[in-house]
Design a protein around this motif. Structure first.
Motif, mmCIF file in Angstrom:
data_model
loop_
_atom_site.group_PDB
_atom_site.id
_atom_site.type_symbol
_atom_site.label_atom_id
_atom_site.label_comp_id
_atom_site.label_asym_id
_atom_site.label_seq_id
_atom_site.Cartn_x
_atom_site.Cartn_y
_atom_site.Cartn_z
ATOM 1 N N ASP A 112 87.542 -20.751 49.338
ATOM 2 C CA ASP A 112 86.677 -21.444 48.520
ATOM 3 C C ASP A 112 85.516 -22.273 48.696
ATOM 4 O O ASP A 112 84.733 -22.374 48.821
ATOM 5 N N ARG A 133 96.404 -25.944 49.380
ATOM 6 C CA ARG A 133 95.670 -25.889 48.166
ATOM 7 C C ARG A 133 96.732 -27.188 47.250
ATOM 8 O O ARG A 133 98.177 -26.719 47.481
ATOM 9 N N ARG A 134 96.333 -28.022 46.111
ATOM 10 C CA ARG A 134 97.249 -28.926 45.633
ATOM 11 C C ARG A 134 97.950 -29.262 46.881
ATOM 12 O O ARG A 134 99.035 -30.140 46.558
ATOM 13 N N THR A 157 90.915 -25.520 49.653
ATOM 14 C CA THR A 157 89.620 -25.513 50.470
ATOM 15 C C THR A 157 90.177 -25.679 52.129
ATOM 16 O O THR A 157 91.864 -26.420 52.095
ATOM 17 N N THR A 166 76.708 -26.460 48.613
ATOM 18 C CA THR A 166 76.808 -27.726 47.853
ATOM 19 C C THR A 166 75.344 -28.626 47.861
ATOM 20 O O THR A 166 74.701 -28.736 48.957
ATOM 21 N N TRP A 214 77.089 -24.195 44.431
ATOM 22 C CA TRP A 214 78.553 -23.313 44.158
ATOM 23 C C TRP A 214 78.880 -24.810 42.682
ATOM 24 O O TRP A 214 79.260 -25.572 43.930
ATOM 25 N N HIS A 215 79.922 -24.461 42.015
ATOM 26 C CA HIS A 215 80.918 -25.081 41.420
ATOM 27 C C HIS A 215 82.081 -24.784 41.511
ATOM 28 O O HIS A 215 82.002 -23.963 41.746
ATOM 29 N N PRO A 216 82.613 -25.985 41.952
ATOM 30 C CA PRO A 216 84.126 -25.499 42.420
ATOM 31 C C PRO A 216 84.885 -26.152 41.241
ATOM 32 O O PRO A 216 84.432 -26.544 39.955
ATOM 33 N N THR A 217 85.871 -25.362 41.372
ATOM 34 C CA THR A 217 86.840 -25.544 40.389
ATOM 35 C C THR A 217 87.957 -26.674 40.175
ATOM 36 O O THR A 217 87.828 -26.977 41.506
ATOM 37 N N SER A 218 88.818 -26.127 39.455
ATOM 38 C CA SER A 218 89.462 -27.732 39.612
ATOM 39 C C SER A 218 90.759 -27.433 40.882
ATOM 40 O O SER A 218 91.841 -28.847 40.815
ATOM 41 N N ASP A 219 90.562 -25.686 40.750
ATOM 42 C CA ASP A 219 92.416 -26.187 42.361
ATOM 43 C C ASP A 219 91.318 -25.043 43.673
ATOM 44 O O ASP A 219 92.022 -24.202 43.377
ATOM 45 N N PRO A 220 90.501 -25.686 44.113
ATOM 46 C CA PRO A 220 89.951 -25.001 45.228
ATOM 47 C C PRO A 220 90.769 -24.874 46.364
ATOM 48 O O PRO A 220 91.561 -25.363 46.255
#
Length: 229
Positions: free
Chosen positions: A110, A67-68, A38, A192, A30-36
């Motif tokens: 995510d 998120r954020r 969580t 991960t 898995w490659h995280p996005t900039s705003d997962p």
């Protein structure tokens, strides 16, 4: 009280066999996005609980998705421990109740932060790995200390990390989430690696313990406190 979900091993022998099978799998990374989105999950036991406990202990679980750094969803549930606590066998104790509370969230995260180890495990399949496989969600373990892996602490600045090694394999990292505070151990989990684990945890707030786990812990303890004795 939530019913245990199906699919978890019913004996130590079954669990060990499943851990070995999961450790041998090589799921797509898995490659995280900039705003997962969580999430974190946490299980609590009765106040005054000490020692290893036993099968049948009441358990309360919380989950929270962020998120954020804002909480977007919460859930709680309760159940019974399936086993006493034994290192390497935590899935027998809390796996079903944690799966149930994450599934109770109204959103699908995510990535999931788990209060448990991942590849830092005698069979390379701690609860963080096992829970992620059961949920089909990438996971990261976050603990106060390693289980078997070793490594020196990182520099005393936020974001500093140093490897945690087990038989020469990088299975996690010491991560300094706050300057002047003890680092946390972050663990490669399901889909991960240690680098992604550190990135996700650093993006989950500025407290020593990541925000999603802090809130999940608060929810679990609140659910415990509201249960009539």
């Amino acid at each position: 009280m939530a019913e245990p979900t199906a699919g978890w091993p019913g004996s130590v022998a079954e669990l060990v066999a499943e851990q070995r099978a999961l450790a041998a799998e090589r799921p797509r990374r898995w490659h995280p996005t900039s705003d997962p989105l969580t999430a974190g999950c946490f299980a609590a036991f009765p106040r005054g609980h000490s020692g290893k406990g036993s099968a049948g202990d009441p358990a309360w679980a919380g989950a929270a998705a962020y998120r954020r750094r804002r909480c977007r969803a919460r859930a709680t549930t309760s159940g019974r421990a399936g086993w006493a606590y034994e290192p390497g066998l935590l899935a027998m104790r809390v796996g079903p109740v944690l799966e149930a509370v994450v599934r109770a969230l109204p959103v699908r995260p995510d990535v999931l932060l788990v209060d448990a180890t991942g590849r830092d495990h005698p069979r390379r399949c701690g609860l963080a790995v096992h829970l992620g496989a059961m949920l089909d969600i990438p996971t990261v373990g976050v603990t106060h200390r390693p289980l078997l892996a070793t490594g020196a602490w990182p520099a005393d600045r936020r974001g500093a990390a140093s490897p945690l090694l087990l038989d020469g394999e990088r299975v996690g990292a010491w991560l300094r989430t706050r300057q002047g505070r003890r680092p946390v151990a972050v663990h490669a989990g399901w889909r991960t690696d240690a680098y992604v684990a550190a990135r996700v945890v650093l993006g989950s707030g500025r407290h020593r313990t990541p925000g999603p786990i802090r809130e999940a812990r608060r929810l679990a303890r609140q659910a415990r406190a509201s249960t009539p004795r």
